[in-house]
Design a protein around this motif. Structure first.
Motif, PDB file in Angstrom:
ATOM      1  N   TRP A 177      46.646  36.709  56.712  1.00 12.59           N
ATOM      2  CA  TRP A 177      45.477  37.041  57.522  1.00 12.59           C
ATOM      3  C   TRP A 177      45.629  36.483  58.924  1.00 12.59           C
ATOM      4  O   TRP A 177      46.223  35.418  59.124  1.00 12.59           O
ATOM      5  CB  TRP A 177      44.233  36.442  56.858  1.00 12.59           C
TER       6      TRP A 177
ATOM      7  N   SER B  87      42.864  37.698  64.818  1.00  9.87           N
ATOM      8  CA  SER B  87      42.938  38.867  65.695  1.00  9.87           C
ATOM      9  C   SER B  87      44.398  39.186  65.970  1.00  9.87           C
ATOM     10  O   SER B  87      45.290  38.402  65.652  1.00  9.87           O
ATOM     11  CB  SER B  87      42.203  38.610  67.013  1.00  9.87           C
TER      12      SER B  87
ATOM     13  N   SER C 243      41.545  44.054  67.883  1.00  6.62           N
ATOM     14  CA  SER C 243      41.603  44.154  66.431  1.00  6.62           C
ATOM     15  C   SER C 243      41.347  42.771  65.858  1.00  6.62           C
ATOM     16  O   SER C 243      42.023  41.807  66.226  1.00  6.62           O
ATOM     17  CB  SER C 243      42.977  44.675  66.001  1.00  6.62           C
ATOM     18  N   SER C 244      40.369  42.649  64.988  1.00  5.56           N
ATOM     19  CA  SER C 244      39.990  41.352  64.422  1.00  5.56           C
ATOM     20  C   SER C 244      39.933  41.415  62.903  1.00  5.56           C
ATOM     21  O   SER C 244      39.952  42.493  62.314  1.00  5.56           O
ATOM     22  CB  SER C 244      38.635  40.908  64.978  1.00  5.56           C
ATOM     23  N   ASN C 245      39.846  40.226  62.283  1.00  9.61           N
ATOM     24  CA  ASN C 245      39.807  40.106  60.824  1.00  9.61           C
ATOM     25  C   ASN C 245      40.935  40.936  60.198  1.00  9.61           C
ATOM     26  O   ASN C 245      40.712  41.839  59.400  1.00  9.61           O
ATOM     27  CB  ASN C 245      38.451  40.536  60.278  1.00  9.61           C
ATOM     28  N   VAL C 246      42.155  40.583  60.543  1.00  7.06           N
ATOM     29  CA  VAL C 246      43.326  41.389  60.204  1.00  7.06           C
ATOM     30  C   VAL C 246      43.933  40.914  58.885  1.00  7.06           C
ATOM     31  O   VAL C 246      44.314  39.745  58.761  1.00  7.06           O
ATOM     32  CB  VAL C 246      44.386  41.328  61.320  1.00  7.06           C
TER      33      VAL C 246
ATOM     34  N   SER D 214      41.936  46.128  59.364  1.00 11.55           N
ATOM     35  CA  SER D 214      41.338  45.328  60.435  1.00 11.55           C
ATOM     36  C   SER D 214      40.051  45.995  60.920  1.00 11.55           C
ATOM     37  O   SER D 214      39.762  47.159  60.606  1.00 11.55           O
ATOM     38  CB  SER D 214      42.314  45.179  61.605  1.00 11.55           C
TER      39      SER D 214
ATOM     40  N   TYR E 231      38.688  47.401  64.104  1.00 14.82           N
ATOM     41  CA  TYR E 231      39.239  47.880  65.373  1.00 14.82           C
ATOM     42  C   TYR E 231      38.102  48.240  66.325  1.00 14.82           C
ATOM     43  O   TYR E 231      37.176  48.966  65.954  1.00 14.82           O
ATOM     44  CB  TYR E 231      40.117  49.101  65.124  1.00 14.82           C
TER      45      TYR E 231
END
Length: 221
Positions: free
Chosen positions: A75, A78, A87-90, A131, A133
């Motif tokens: 994880w 970003s 892009s976050s929470n990848v 993610s 986006y």
């Protein structure tokens, strides 16, 4: 699965060859594993399976190689995707095929304990990246938007030095139980290492393996 099937076919066809009448057959090992990366970011359990051959198994020092497939879930907070987007929470989910090259130090006879040191050559198989986006709008006619996005992600080529400790416990004349704990550093090739980019550039992980050993030799220990 195909590399494992090829390895199994080789080991069992070797048993019937004329060479085996004069040489000791390498020990064959099958195992399943659970792994867990660790670091400052969120990490998740993964797993894997593999088949290995052990050469010079009756000696104090032996050599192990084979094929293993491992699944990882990592994880990032970003990742960089451009000037006008984020892009976050990848979440990364990926499979790697690896080839172990390990030296094993053995202690004991039928019940034995061992230490291993060496590394793994990793090759990407398949995976996905999910993610949140966000695209930032340039004008009222081109407004921004946010969406959950899933993309194809192939994984990484990797080099992973590793050390492990384990035990071998007899079950029958030809089958042993093997239990092994391992610590490895996975260094993924081609990933720029920076706190603002990618946790996957390198990470430590702990692995616990449980499996069986098959001895095809007629002269048992």
């Amino acid at each position: 699965m195909k590399p494992i099937a090829i390895l199994l076919s080789f080991v069992f066809s070797w048993e019937s060859s004329p060479i085996c009448a004069q040489q000791r057959i390498p020990i064959f090992e099958l195992h399943a594993s659970a792994n867990h990366p660790f670091g400052k970011t969120r990490t998740f359990y993964g797993g894997g399976f593999g088949g290995n051959v052990v050469f010079r198994d009756m000696r104090t020092i032996s050599f192990k190689t084979g094929f293993e497939a491992n699944f990882f879930h990592t994880w990032n907070k970003s990742r960089h995707v451009g000037q006008m987007a984020s892009s976050s929470n990848v979440h990364y989910h990926f499979w790697n095929l690896s080839i172990p090259l390990m030296i094993r130090l053995n202690v004991g006879k039928r019940t034995r304990f061992f230490a291993e040191a060496g590394g793994y050559l990793g090759f990407p198989l398949t995976g996905t990246l999910t993610s949140r986006y966000t695209s930032y709008g340039m004008s009222p006619q081109n407004p921004g938007y946010t969406e959950l996005r899933t993309e194809k992600f192939n994984g990484y080529f990797s080099l992973s030095p590793a050390i492990s400790l384990g035990g071998i416990f007899p079950v029958s004349r030809r089958v042993d139980l093997i239990l092994k704990s391992e610590l490895a550093l996975q260094k993924n090739v081609g990933v720029y290492e920076s706190p603002a980019t990618d946790f996957n550039a390198r990470f430590y992980y702990f692995r616990l393996c449980l499996g069986m050993r098959i001895n095809l030799n007629n002269e048992m220990e």
